[in-house]
Design a protein around this motif. Structure first.
Motif, mmCIF file in Angstrom:
data_model
loop_
_atom_site.group_PDB
_atom_site.id
_atom_site.type_symbol
_atom_site.label_atom_id
_atom_site.label_comp_id
_atom_site.label_asym_id
_atom_site.label_seq_id
_atom_site.Cartn_x
_atom_site.Cartn_y
_atom_site.Cartn_z
ATOM 1 N N ASN A 165 29.414 35.643 41.080
ATOM 2 C CA ASN A 165 30.174 35.896 39.856
ATOM 3 C C ASN A 165 30.174 34.679 38.960
ATOM 4 O O ASN A 165 30.041 33.532 39.431
ATOM 5 N N GLY A 166 30.374 34.924 37.660
ATOM 6 C CA GLY A 166 30.623 33.828 36.744
ATOM 7 C C GLY A 166 31.890 33.089 37.142
ATOM 8 O O GLY A 166 32.876 33.703 37.564
ATOM 9 N N VAL A 167 31.874 31.783 37.014
ATOM 10 C CA VAL A 167 33.014 30.975 37.461
ATOM 11 C C VAL A 167 34.293 31.332 36.693
ATOM 12 O O VAL A 167 35.402 31.171 37.204
ATOM 13 N N ASP A 168 34.131 31.867 35.483
ATOM 14 C CA ASP A 168 35.286 32.257 34.665
ATOM 15 C C ASP A 168 35.448 33.774 34.575
ATOM 16 O O ASP A 168 36.140 34.270 33.679
ATOM 17 N N ASP A 169 34.831 34.500 35.497
ATOM 18 C CA ASP A 169 34.913 35.971 35.500
ATOM 19 C C ASP A 169 36.039 36.407 36.426
ATOM 20 O O ASP A 169 35.930 36.307 37.640
ATOM 21 N N HIS A 170 37.123 36.901 35.812
ATOM 22 C CA HIS A 170 38.263 37.400 36.586
ATOM 23 C C HIS A 170 38.549 38.869 36.260
ATOM 24 O O HIS A 170 39.615 39.392 36.601
ATOM 25 N N ASP A 171 37.600 39.542 35.605
ATOM 26 C CA ASP A 171 37.837 40.900 35.111
ATOM 27 C C ASP A 171 38.103 41.895 36.227
ATOM 28 O O ASP A 171 38.837 42.874 36.035
ATOM 29 N N ASN A 172 37.488 41.711 37.383
ATOM 30 C CA ASN A 172 37.632 42.667 38.488
ATOM 31 C C ASN A 172 38.249 42.038 39.732
ATOM 32 O O ASN A 172 38.017 42.509 40.845
ATOM 33 N N GLY A 173 39.027 40.991 39.519
ATOM 34 C CA GLY A 173 39.659 40.321 40.644
ATOM 35 C C GLY A 173 38.766 39.244 41.237
ATOM 36 O O GLY A 173 37.806 38.788 40.619
ATOM 37 N N SER A 174 39.080 38.864 42.458
ATOM 38 C CA SER A 174 38.457 37.710 43.087
ATOM 39 C C SER A 174 37.160 38.065 43.813
ATOM 40 O O SER A 174 37.165 38.887 44.736
ATOM 41 N N GLY A 175 36.062 37.421 43.409
ATOM 42 C CA GLY A 175 34.819 37.575 44.137
ATOM 43 C C GLY A 175 34.887 36.955 45.516
ATOM 44 O O GLY A 175 34.314 37.484 46.478
ATOM 45 N N GLU A 176 35.594 35.836 45.621
ATOM 46 C CA GLU A 176 35.759 35.201 46.935
ATOM 47 C C GLU A 176 36.477 36.140 47.901
ATOM 48 O O GLU A 176 36.103 36.233 49.082
#
Length: 253
Positions: free
Chosen positions: A205-216
């Protein structure tokens, strides 16, 4: 980037809908599924990701989702039952006779990939981008945002997230009525179902991508998940060369 446009090919999905896909390269098959409002050309070809992955030794197969791109865009509700995008993805795999392949998706494409995995798809390796845990287990949260955009076109203040989303819709020449129906296809995946996914999955994910929650958090919920970050947010990460190179390196490992 690809030097000339790649013409679509077509097949009929489970209900007879005429759906498009494009191909680039030769080698091990990998199916790349684009995001909502987008299409294969915009998501994978425009910024060179498909070419990067093809150069790593892959036959890159890029469908246009139902309601998007060169695929059918019916307006009737019956054409958009729950999980039909997952069924379309599995139908393409069957149509092409793929048995040993990889699978990747961006945003809605990533969610579609996850739905395919919990419904019997058996790729060797998987890459999911532009997607977090919330976007998998609670699809209506993000769906409500898009419903608001599609039902209030032309009303948003310049520079807002909604205005930018509408601007992207215009660049892809999306069909608002068909895209509203696509929202009806979203299906939540329970967290416990994620524990049944066996292939290794890279969440990037993009480091500033929070649109769909946490990738981690999504990577942590998977038996063999791992996480990588690239520059950008949900809209800009897809323009970064790191997206294609990170997916290519993972699939080729």
């Amino acid at each position: 980037m690809a030097n000339s446009p790649i013409e679509p090919r077509f097949f009929e999905s489970i209900d007879g809908a005429r759906l498009a896909w494009r191909e680039l390269g030769e080698g091990r098959p990998v199916v790349l599924i684009h995001g909502y409002f987008s299409d294969a050309t915009t998501n994978w070809l425009k910024y060179g990701h498909a070419e990067e992955i093809a150069a790593a030794g892959f036959r890159v197969i890029m469908p246009d989702l139902r309601g998007h791109g060169a695929s059918a865009k019916p307006h009737d509700a019956a054409s958009y039952p729950p999980d039909v995008l997952m069924e379309d993805g599995k139908a393409l795999v069957a149509h092409l006779g793929l048995s040993d392949y990889d699978l990747a998706g961006y945003s809605l494409g990533g969610r579609t990939v996850m739905r395919m995995l919990v419904n019997g798809a058996t790729p060797r390796r998987v890459a999911v981008s532009g997607m977090g845990l919330d976007g998998i287990v609670h699809t209506q949260g993000r769906g409500a945002y898009f419903h608001n955009v599609l039902t209030n076109l032309g009303s948003f203040k310049q520079g807002t997230s909604e205005w930018l989303t509408e601007a992207f819709l215009k660049t892809t020449k999306g069909d608002p009525l068909a895209l509203l129906r696509v929202l009806d296809t979203f299906v939540d995946t329970p967290a416990e179902a994620l524990s049944t996914i066996r292939p290794p999955v890279l969440v990037v994910n993009g480091v500033d991508d929070h649109d769909n929650g946490s990738g981690e958090a999504l990577a942590a919920a998977l038996p063999d998940g791992r996480y990588a970050s690239i520059p950008g947010n949900h809209m800009s990460a897809v323009m970064k060369p790191e997206l294609g190179s990170t997916i290519a390196d993972f699939l080729a490992a």
